[in-house]
Design a protein around this motif. Structure first.
Motif, short mmCIF file in Angstrom:
data_model
loop_
_atom_site.label_atom_id
_atom_site.label_comp_id
_atom_site.label_asym_id
_atom_site.label_seq_id
_atom_site.Cartn_x
_atom_site.Cartn_y
_atom_site.Cartn_z
N VAL A 93 -9.06 -1.28 -8.40
CA VAL A 93 -8.29 -1.65 -9.59
C VAL A 93 -8.15 -0.46 -10.53
O VAL A 93 -7.07 -0.18 -11.06
N SER A 94 -9.25 0.28 -10.70
CA SER A 94 -9.22 1.47 -11.56
C SER A 94 -8.24 2.51 -11.03
O SER A 94 -7.42 3.04 -11.78
N PHE A 95 -8.32 2.80 -9.73
CA PHE A 95 -7.44 3.81 -9.14
C PHE A 95 -5.98 3.39 -9.21
O PHE A 95 -5.09 4.21 -9.41
N GLY A 96 -5.72 2.09 -9.04
CA GLY A 96 -4.35 1.60 -8.99
C GLY A 96 -3.70 1.40 -10.35
O GLY A 96 -2.51 1.09 -10.41
N MET A 97 -4.46 1.59 -11.42
CA MET A 97 -3.91 1.35 -12.76
C MET A 97 -2.82 2.35 -13.13
O MET A 97 -2.06 2.12 -14.08
N GLN A 98 -2.73 3.46 -12.38
CA GLN A 98 -1.68 4.44 -12.67
C GLN A 98 -0.32 3.96 -12.18
O GLN A 98 0.71 4.49 -12.58
N LEU A 99 -0.34 2.96 -11.29
CA LEU A 99 0.89 2.29 -10.83
C LEU A 99 1.93 3.27 -10.30
O LEU A 99 3.12 3.17 -10.59
N ASP A 100 1.48 4.24 -9.51
CA ASP A 100 2.40 5.17 -8.88
C ASP A 100 2.14 5.15 -7.37
O ASP A 100 1.40 5.94 -6.83
N PHE A 101 2.75 4.21 -6.67
CA PHE A 101 2.53 4.04 -5.24
C PHE A 101 3.69 4.69 -4.48
O PHE A 101 4.81 4.18 -4.47
N SER A 102 3.38 5.82 -3.84
CA SER A 102 4.42 6.57 -3.14
C SER A 102 4.59 6.11 -1.71
O SER A 102 5.54 6.48 -1.05
N LEU A 103 3.61 5.32 -1.19
CA LEU A 103 3.61 4.91 0.22
C LEU A 103 3.79 6.12 1.12
O LEU A 103 4.66 6.17 1.99
N TYR A 104 2.94 7.13 0.88
CA TYR A 104 2.99 8.38 1.65
C TYR A 104 2.60 8.07 3.10
O TYR A 104 1.44 7.81 3.41
N LEU A 105 3.58 8.08 4.00
CA LEU A 105 3.40 7.58 5.36
C LEU A 105 2.35 8.31 6.18
O LEU A 105 1.60 7.67 6.92
N PRO A 106 2.25 9.65 6.12
CA PRO A 106 1.21 10.30 6.92
C PRO A 106 -0.21 9.87 6.55
O PRO A 106 -1.12 9.98 7.37
N TRP A 107 -0.40 9.40 5.32
CA TRP A 107 -1.74 9.00 4.89
C TRP A 107 -2.09 7.57 5.31
O TRP A 107 -3.25 7.26 5.59
N LEU A 108 -1.10 6.70 5.38
CA LEU A 108 -1.34 5.29 5.64
C LEU A 108 -2.18 5.00 6.88
O LEU A 108 -3.10 4.18 6.83
#
Length: 209
Positions: A93-108
């Motif tokens: 929750v803490s990490f996601g509070m920046q609300l910038d989800f790029s869905l970087y495919l190589p990382w998934l």
């Protein structure tokens, strides 16, 4: 410039890791909670704490409680695993509070493949713990994925430290599960502890960036 809190955490953590591999049991009992308490104090002394920072400290406090439960009695494994789940949830929750989800495919695929391999190795040995361990593993995987995705989306030093810390916690969790339920080996406790402390350290370090 040398940071005294860093040196204190490093020294305490090293004493625990050494004890986990070859040292006396009292040394493990003493320095595992001390290391996490020192990390908590270090984080709490930051000049400016945001909501994210408070959630990180709350997650670390829950991790400390989970460790204490596991150290007190092996019969409290269920409680310990549940608390670890809450800790990873708070981190996510803490990490996601920046609300910038790029869905970087190589990382998934990275955390997904590691979690899948871990689950395949331990599934048949879990018995009645299957649901809880599955939830813990997936939660730690999501934590690592969110932290990495935020870094690749924002590219800041803060997010890099968070990503490294979260991924180390995730790997530590996977090795612990594999060593406990499938392939126990002598150095497992030391390896898991080293990755665990380093992961917590990098996450707390991010508060200062």
């Amino acid at each position: 410039m040398i940071s005294w809190p860093f040196l204190a955490v490093l020294f305490s953590g090293w004493l625990y890791v050494d004890a986990a591999y070859r040292g006396p049991e009292w040394q493990r009992w003493l320095f595992r909670p001390i290391t996490l308490i020192l990390l908590l104090l270090w984080g709490w002394n930051a000049d400016f704490l945001t909501t994210q920072g408070y959630l990180i400290l709350a997650a670390l406090a829950v991790s400390l409680l989970a460790d204490i439960m596991r150290m007190v009695s092996s019969e409290r494994l269920l409680i310990s695993v549940a608390l670890l789940f809450i800790s990873y949830l708070l981190y996510t929750v803490s990490f996601g509070m920046q609300l910038d989800f790029s869905l970087y495919l190589p990382w998934l695929p990275v955390p997904l493949i590691i979690a899948a391999i871990t689950l395949i190795l331990i599934w048949s040995k879990l018995a009645e713990l299957q649901a809880l361990v599955f939830a813990l593993l997936i939660m730690s995987m999501i934590m690592a994925w969110v932290a990495g995705d935020q870094f690749f989306g924002l590219g800041r030093d803060y997010n890099f430290s968070i990503m490294v810390g979260a991924f180390l916690l995730f790997i530590s969790n996977c090795i612990w599960l594999i060593a406990r339920f499938r392939f126990p080996f002598k150095a497992s406790k030391a390896i898991v502890a080293a990755l665990y402390f380093l992961g917590q350290f990098f996450i707390i370090r991010a508060i200062y960036l």
